[in-house]
Design a protein around this motif. Structure first.
Motif, mmCIF file in Angstrom:
data_model
loop_
_atom_site.group_PDB
_atom_site.id
_atom_site.type_symbol
_atom_site.label_atom_id
_atom_site.label_comp_id
_atom_site.label_asym_id
_atom_site.label_seq_id
_atom_site.Cartn_x
_atom_site.Cartn_y
_atom_site.Cartn_z
ATOM 1 N N SER A 11 0.817 -1.191 0.112
ATOM 2 C CA SER A 11 -0.058 0.023 0.249
ATOM 3 C C SER A 11 0.968 1.327 0.103
ATOM 4 O O SER A 11 0.316 2.393 -0.126
ATOM 5 C CB SER A 11 -0.876 0.041 1.315
ATOM 6 O OG SER A 11 -0.026 0.181 2.370
ATOM 7 N N GLY A 12 2.253 1.044 0.106
ATOM 8 C CA GLY A 12 3.244 2.236 0.368
ATOM 9 C C GLY A 12 3.507 2.549 1.659
ATOM 10 O O GLY A 12 4.496 3.488 1.869
ATOM 11 N N ASN A 13 2.692 2.042 2.739
ATOM 12 C CA ASN A 13 3.222 2.395 4.028
ATOM 13 C C ASN A 13 4.613 2.039 4.470
ATOM 14 O O ASN A 13 5.467 2.766 5.175
ATOM 15 C CB ASN A 13 2.133 1.828 4.938
ATOM 16 C CG ASN A 13 0.591 2.459 5.023
ATOM 17 O OD1 ASN A 13 0.679 3.639 4.504
ATOM 18 N ND2 ASN A 13 -0.236 1.941 5.584
ATOM 19 N N THR A 14 4.954 0.799 4.154
ATOM 20 C CA THR A 14 6.272 0.213 4.292
ATOM 21 C C THR A 14 7.432 1.127 3.603
ATOM 22 O O THR A 14 8.346 1.273 4.121
ATOM 23 C CB THR A 14 6.354 -1.178 4.122
ATOM 24 O OG1 THR A 14 5.426 -1.822 5.002
ATOM 25 C CG2 THR A 14 7.787 -1.906 4.573
ATOM 26 N N GLU A 15 7.070 1.440 2.296
ATOM 27 C CA GLU A 15 7.898 2.471 1.381
ATOM 28 C C GLU A 15 8.179 3.601 2.366
ATOM 29 O O GLU A 15 9.320 4.116 2.377
ATOM 30 C CB GLU A 15 7.498 2.505 0.062
ATOM 31 C CG GLU A 15 8.573 3.330 -0.670
ATOM 32 C CD GLU A 15 7.897 3.507 -2.050
ATOM 33 O OE1 GLU A 15 8.992 3.820 -2.972
ATOM 34 O OE2 GLU A 15 6.811 3.166 -2.554
ATOM 35 N N ALA A 16 7.058 4.150 2.657
ATOM 36 C CA ALA A 16 7.044 5.404 3.570
ATOM 37 C C ALA A 16 8.135 5.341 4.594
ATOM 38 O O ALA A 16 8.853 6.244 4.997
ATOM 39 C CB ALA A 16 5.684 6.104 3.987
ATOM 40 N N MET A 17 7.704 4.270 5.582
ATOM 41 C CA MET A 17 8.830 3.946 6.543
ATOM 42 C C MET A 17 10.201 3.855 6.171
ATOM 43 O O MET A 17 10.838 4.466 6.778
ATOM 44 C CB MET A 17 8.217 2.636 7.171
ATOM 45 C CG MET A 17 6.862 2.839 7.896
ATOM 46 S SD MET A 17 6.716 1.016 8.718
ATOM 47 C CE MET A 17 7.781 0.920 10.171
ATOM 48 N N ALA A 18 10.679 3.152 5.109
ATOM 49 C CA ALA A 18 11.711 3.210 4.723
ATOM 50 C C ALA A 18 12.398 4.585 4.444
ATOM 51 O O ALA A 18 13.535 4.803 4.725
ATOM 52 C CB ALA A 18 12.105 2.252 3.588
#
Length: 136
Positions: A11-18
């Motif tokens: 969903s893009g959440n883990t990419e934002a975290m990264a």
């Protein structure tokens, strides 16, 4: 200090975290590379700290088509390595992260801090703090 961040996101959440983690680590003086797992290779474990990010999937497991095969491919190479784990979830209680942390420790990885899990969309503050912590 070289930190390699490898993640999978749906969903893009883990990419934002990264990306937030990268900001925090760079503010602490680290050199950081961020890669989607589709672009990563076993050579990426050659760093001072390996940060791995994956959301909870299905019945609280790692993503099975790309991320799980990558983790399996590097599992024998993480012994003695400093590793940090992070990910997001939308349900459950974080069992996937507890299982993953135990798996990495059993493979000989040195977890540099407690894993970071975020329910749904992350805020920058907690992720940046995590990045700062793993850069020390």
């Amino acid at each position: 200090m070289q930190i390699n961040i490898i993640f999978w996101t749906g969903s893009g959440n883990t990419e934002a975290m990264a990306n937030y983690i990268k900001e925090g680590a760079e503010s602490a003086g680290a050199t950081v590379a961020v890669k989607n797992v589709a672009e990563a290779s076993a050579d990426d474990v050659n760093c001072d700290v390996l940060a791995l990010g994956c959301p909870s999937m299905g019945d609280e497991v790692l993503e099975e088509s790309e991320f799980e095969p990558f983790i399996s491919s590097i599992e024998a190479s993480v012994s003695g390595k400093k590793v940090a784990l992070f990910g997001s979830y939308g349900w459950g209680d974080g069992q996937w992260m507890r299982d993953w942390s135990e798996r990495m420790q059993n493979a000989g990885a040195q977890l540099v801090t407690e894993a970071l899990i975020v329910n749904d969309a992350p805020t920058g503050d907690e992720c940046k703090e995590f990045g700062t912590k793993i850069a020390q």
